[in-house]
Design an enzyme around this catalytic site. Structure first.
Site, PDB file in Angstrom:
ATOM      1  CG  ASP A  10      -8.729   4.429  -4.441  1.00 41.25           C
ATOM      2  OD1 ASP A  10      -9.957   4.471  -4.649  1.00 41.25           O
ATOM      3  OD2 ASP A  10      -7.955   3.716  -5.095  1.00 41.25           O
ATOM      4  CD  GLU A  61      -3.035  -0.945   0.376  1.00 48.14           C
ATOM      5  OE1 GLU A  61      -3.075   0.043  -0.367  1.00 48.14           O
ATOM      6  OE2 GLU A  61      -3.890  -1.839   0.340  1.00 48.14           O
ATOM      7  CE1 TYR A 103      -7.253   2.968  -0.520  1.00 54.01           C
ATOM      8  CE2 TYR A 103      -4.887   2.907  -0.136  1.00 54.01           C
ATOM      9  CZ  TYR A 103      -6.006   2.437  -0.787  1.00 54.01           C
ATOM     10  OH  TYR A 103      -5.889   1.420  -1.685  1.00 54.01           O
TER      11      TYR A 103
END
Ligand code: SF4
Length: 398
Positions: free
Chosen positions: A133, A31, A115
């Site tokens: 996102d 990520e 996120y």
């Protein structure tokens, strides 16, 4: 696009890792790497990273130099540093155990925002947390016809609330991936494939476009039959729309030719800040006759913390060529700790400007002046401090 790509890697790793700790760590790494970088670039970096540091414990034992070296070329180096600091914190303060909820991930790990926390928690732990996102923003804004600036606090809150309410309680990781993939492949920025979209019957933007075209048809038919027009009410016409922080505002233009891609909306971009820097590329020849370059280390905190760079000075005002040489000379004396006098040897190498994140040499007024003193032999310098070094490799990462 990013979200889907992040999760492609994450899921691959998640399904191949039985250990929850390792899975959470793997998802976290992927990520973070994909936050600002495309998947095609990241895959190689990710693979090498995981081979070198397969667990959070391995990463915690590395040095920042090694981490920066492994990150070299990915850009936005603070991401790698924060991963490293996070790993150290997990090992030092959390008993080697990754935080188990999105809230704790965000609170306890440096660089982990809403996120990333939601993605790690939903994919690795099955926590029912939505993620927002760029792809999800687009899908939700179209689904709900959210026409206000999507970067505004009101819209941001609304999107996160929506994502958290909509997320599948049993398969949150799959749901989040599906939303991001839908935005990346079907509900795309410039050309939404509404005919192939499984959410079409729920989508308000799609309905608006349909209403517009049937209204147009109806008007045409009525004009032909010389009867009065019938207007179809839509969401902008409801009484609350004028003061609604989520709707298109009265001054905002709805462009029929754009269809659903009228959403999402963003305020006009602020012009980018212009900075000017003068930089010294000091080359010397080492014992073997190979060129070496003088590099200095940036401070351990702040932008590009701990990275090595050519000696440079950010200019605070417009300067003449002579003033730039003086300023650079001062910096070189500071860096080398000696009263060198290279000003007479400084020569302009060129000008470099940054355009859309890329460095280009340019004949236009530059943002960065590169100057070089005459080459010298290595024996003429006695630089010993750890904050500066001579390096045989020098590569500019954007
Ligand atoms: Fe996007 Fe069209 Fe699907 Fe609506 S129907 S979510 S605009 S692709």
């Amino acid at each position: 696009m990013l979200g889907m790509l992040i999760l492609e890697i994450s899921v691959f790793q998640a399904s191949s890792e039985s250990d929850m700790e390792r899975r959470a760590y793997a998802v976290w790494v992927s990520e973070v790497m994909l936050q600002q970088t495309q998947v095609a670039t990241v895959i190689d970096y990710y693979t090498k990273w995981m081979k070198t540091w397969p667990t959070v414990q391995h990463l915690a034992m590395a040095s920042l130099e090694e981490v920066n070296e492994k990150w070299s070329g990915l850009g936005y180096y603070s991401r790698g540093r924060r991963l490293y600091e996070g790993a150290q914190k997990v090992v030092r303060d959390l008993g080697g155990r990754m935080p188990r909820t999105a809230e704790d991930l965000q609170k306890q790990l440096p660089g982990v925002g809403r996120y990333t926390a939601g993605a790690v928690a939903s994919i690795s732990y099955g926590q029912a947390k939505g993620v927002v996102d760029g792809n999800v923003i687009r899908v939700l804004c179209r689904l709900r016809r959210i026409g206000a600036d999507f970067t505004s606090p009101a819209v941001t809150d609304a999107l996160w609330n929506l994502a958290n309410n909509l997320v599948d309680r049993d398969r949150p990781g799959d749901f989040n991936q599906a939303m991001m993939e839908l935005g990346a492949t079907v509900c795309t920025p410039k050309k939404a494939l509404c005919g192939e979209c499984p959410l079409q019957s729920l989508c308000r933007a799609y309905r608006k476009v349909e209403q517009d075209s049937s209204s147009l048809l109806s008007k045409t038919v009525k004009r032909r039959s010389k009867t009065q027009d019938v207007s179809i009410s839509d969401i902008e016409e409801c009484a609350a729309a004028a003061s609604c922080p989520l709707c298109l505002q009265s001054g905002d233009h709805w462009d029929c030719s754009l269809g659903v891609t009228n959403y999402p909306r963003k305020s006009a971009k602020k012009p980018s800040r212009e900075e000017q820097t003068v930089t010294c590329v000091w080359e010397r020849f080492g014992e073997q006759g190979d060129p070496e370059y003088l590099l200095v280390q940036r401070p351990q905190k702040g932008l590009l913390a701990g990275m090595w760079e050519f000696p440079s000075v950010l200019l605070e005002k417009a300067t003449t060529a002579g003033e730039r040489e003086e300023i650079l000379c001062g910096r070189l004396r500071e860096v080398t700790g000696s009263n060198i006098s290279v000003i007479k040897d400084l020569q302009l190498v060129g000008e470099v400007r940054r355009e859309h994140g890329e460095l280009r040499s340019s004949g236009h007024p530059g943002k960065c002046w590169l100057m070089a003193p005459s080459p010298c032999r290595s024996s003429t310098s006695s630089l010993t401090s750890t904050r500066r070094t001579w390096s045989t490799t020098c590569r500019a990462d954007p």
